[in-house]
Design an enzyme around this catalytic site. Sequence first.
Site, PDB file in Angstrom:
ATOM      1  N   ASP A 247       1.230  -1.172  -0.036  1.00 55.76           N
ATOM      2  CA  ASP A 247       0.120   0.139  -0.109  1.00 55.76           C
ATOM      3  C   ASP A 247       1.363   1.141   0.108  1.00 55.76           C
ATOM      4  O   ASP A 247       2.272   1.186   0.722  1.00 55.76           O
ATOM      5  CB  ASP A 247      -0.744  -0.097   1.334  1.00 55.76           C
ATOM      6  CG  ASP A 247      -2.190   1.041   1.161  1.00 55.76           C
ATOM      7  OD1 ASP A 247      -1.950   1.608   0.368  1.00 55.76           O
ATOM      8  OD2 ASP A 247      -3.156   0.978   1.501  1.00 55.76           O
TER       9      ASP A 247
HETATM   10  C1  BGC Z   1      -4.580   3.198  -0.524  1.00 56.98           C
HETATM   11  C2  BGC Z   1      -4.408   2.338  -1.164  1.00 56.98           C
HETATM   12  C3  BGC Z   1      -4.950   3.091  -2.655  1.00 56.98           C
HETATM   13  C4  BGC Z   1      -3.616   3.714  -2.276  1.00 56.98           C
HETATM   14  C5  BGC Z   1      -2.691   4.557  -3.653  1.00 56.98           C
HETATM   15  C6  BGC Z   1      -3.647   4.448   0.097  1.00 56.98           C
HETATM   16  O1  BGC Z   1      -3.746   4.789   0.675  1.00 56.98           O
HETATM   17  O2  BGC Z   1      -4.701   2.903   0.983  1.00 56.98           O
HETATM   18  O3  BGC Z   1      -6.274   1.770  -0.886  1.00 56.98           O
HETATM   19  O4  BGC Z   1      -4.894   2.299  -3.287  1.00 56.98           O
HETATM   20  O5  BGC Z   1      -3.575   4.960  -1.512  1.00 56.98           O
HETATM   21  O6  BGC Z   1      -4.093   5.669  -3.848  1.00 56.98           O
END
Ligand code: BGC
Length: 826
Positions: A247
């Site tokens: 993530d």
């Molecule tokens: C989120 C993810 C997301 C990523 C990119 C993170 O803060 O938890 O679900 O895909 O950001 O935007």
Amino acid sequence: MAATGTGPGSDTGATTRTAAGTAVEAVVERALGRLGPDAKTRLLAGQDAWSLPALPEIGLRSLVMSDGPVGVRGVRWTADDPSIALPSPTALAAAWDPGLAHRAGALLAQEARRKGVHVLLAPTVNLHRSPLGGRHFEAYSEDPYLTGVIGAAYVNGVQSGGVGTTVKHFVANDAETDRFTVDNRVGERALRELYLAPFEAIVAGARPWGVMTAYNTVNGTTMTEHHHLVNEVLRGEWGFDGVNVSDWSAARDTVRALRGGLDVAMPGPRTVYGEALATAVRDGRLTETEVDEAVRRVLRLAARVGVLEGAEPAVTEPPAPIDGEALARELARRSFVLLRNEHDALPLEPGSVALVGAAARDARILGGGSATVFPARVVSPLDGLTAALPEGAVRYAVGADPATELAFADQGFSLRAVCRDARGTVIGTRSAPNGQIQWMGSDLPEGVTPDTLHTVELTGTFTPRESGPHTFGTKGTGAFTLTVAGTTYYDDVQRPAEDGDPFEAFFGSPQPRARVELTAGEPVEVRLAHVFALPDGAPFKAVAFALVHQEPVRDPEELIAEAVEAARAADTAVVVVATTERVESEGYDRKDLRLPGRQDDLVRAVAAANPNTVVVVNAGSPVEMPWREEVAAVLLGWFPGQEGGAALADVLTGAHEPGGRLPTTWGSLADAPVTEVVPTDGALAYREGVFIGYRAWEKENRTPAYPFGHGLGYTAWTYECADVTGTTVRVRVRNSGGRAGREVVQVYLAPVGTAATPERPARQLAGFAVVEAGPGESAEAVVEIPGRAFEVWDEADRRWSFVKGSYEIQAGRSIADRRITATITV
Ligand code: BGC
């Protein structure tokens, strides 16, 4: 008419075992053999917010990723690069239809291809453990089986278009409070039977090309370093052969992450991979062979999505085009759950309609955070009903505004962004349709670089639709100067909160800065200047801030009185209530389940004035509806996506039946058995074990407002018989109502006698099938009970254990409305 039930059956996902797979593996090995250690480590780190570097020496193009899951945002996080916005994932699950989820996935692949995106950062398959979870709207269900079936169909749909997925967030990212640090303490049985189960089903049924490891820690180890769950379980036991992407900013330690099975650290360029990984290899803390494993998986993904020269992509023919707006509308009406319909209040009889509620005019169509996309158009309930009903039939009143804070400068604004260097010279411009700037990585206006950029100005006009004191404000951190109609109201620095979420600039709360008396229809000039400065330790370059605004706040009593008057004069009152972005978004959890503002009072007042009151609820996750017995009908419209208003008209007028069933129990916070989302001393104990959702409501013997699986249609159904052969269940149902309809036949499995030990849920969803029939016709639902439904995870032996004995098969319309039973002995 027969319908075969669910099962995650695989229809895409070229595997390494096929002939084509073997050829791809050969290309991958050749490419790997031609890379030096530095290029390998570079490939494992984001080059910016959304992509991996190209390596022309091996014919590798840059691989681009994007959120996910209701649309494909692309590498721009702004309204000037629109995307189709589908209904919220809770809505997709509410349709209980893997075929529909597959079509949604295929549409998203089409969107991804249009935007040059190779991997969609979706689906979110964490579970609805607590109704307070801030991203509840973004996940499917409280039930792991339903989540797995819908998730597998979605992944198969996306990948059938040649676009990869990252099933996320692996694992137990079920709430947002302290999401970067929380240690979720989950027993092994609950992990296996609940939280890992959707991931396992999707790996088996859709062979996803990627997963995303979560921010949180599970039982003492952060998920980007979890050797046991990633290497042993996901890869070892389940045979996952895709890429494991962190993530965003979740990877913290070079050696531990690589050994823990993390392939790609996103975003870049500042990550624990890339240069740091090259150094670790040079210093002998890691071997090049260990790095090779990760590189091999990235190259395999690149081959699958068609960015590695010489390898045949998984999908070679572009799929048939899909009409995105039409699918968004179909999906929305199929997801709407008719919770209550006294005396057949719906569909509407011809006549006049008082349409009430701020969300009827300014539609609430999606949840906040990284799931945000910007559709090219939005059909509000007011637009949809006005178009569908005879001229003059609809009278609108705001009634109550749930927005307790300022929103993006959208309605009435005409803005553009002007970039200047330190000397004040204009170096670039870009449109900024809703006053929100989120430029990530290299996505800056043409001619602008992070080194030359000094100030970004949002400038343009605002034409009020109402007279009175308008509030203007800022969102984000840094230095701001706000000028409205020639007067500067704010010129200061907003500092980041201590210990705040690193993405505060994106998800932080808006701050009011100016109150200006304006006249309806008279435009004024607005300017917000922001001095660009990268926060310390920012993992990637981003310009993120917004101009926000709130219309004059009118006396709430007066607004309610106006709505009551409109309702009294109409044949039917339709009240649209909703949550706001501040309630359902990323980076924080909810505090309660109440509808914000005076909306509860509004519904009660309108219902008292007109017995024919229909309430439409636009929320991605459960809200309390204390007035639900006082109104004629309640229609849950979720976050319905861009075509929500058109779909609402389809359903209210009766052109289509609302097709949804609750994928999660809806009840009050006081009654909900599992609610805790706030860690104690850094840890959140999943004390309830395997009892979440309906499993817990039943164990505690509590009655929710609306049970799991509930949802009415416009016809009636009789359950005639259920036959069991082996593990195949056939349920015959008859449409005993007056119009054609669709029924979601749900099959629950209840262990009896000795099969009920060790302590198990009283019953669980074991399958379902959607059938259609005309009035008087019968239909047969065929449901195959998966072997896993009979198993429990044995914590002592650390393996699945098949529990022999008798089980009751209970088929019905919800977990509480079981119509017919049969016995199965295994
Ligand atoms: C989120 C993810 C997301 C990523 C990119 C993170 O803060 O938890 O679900 O895909 O950001 O935007």
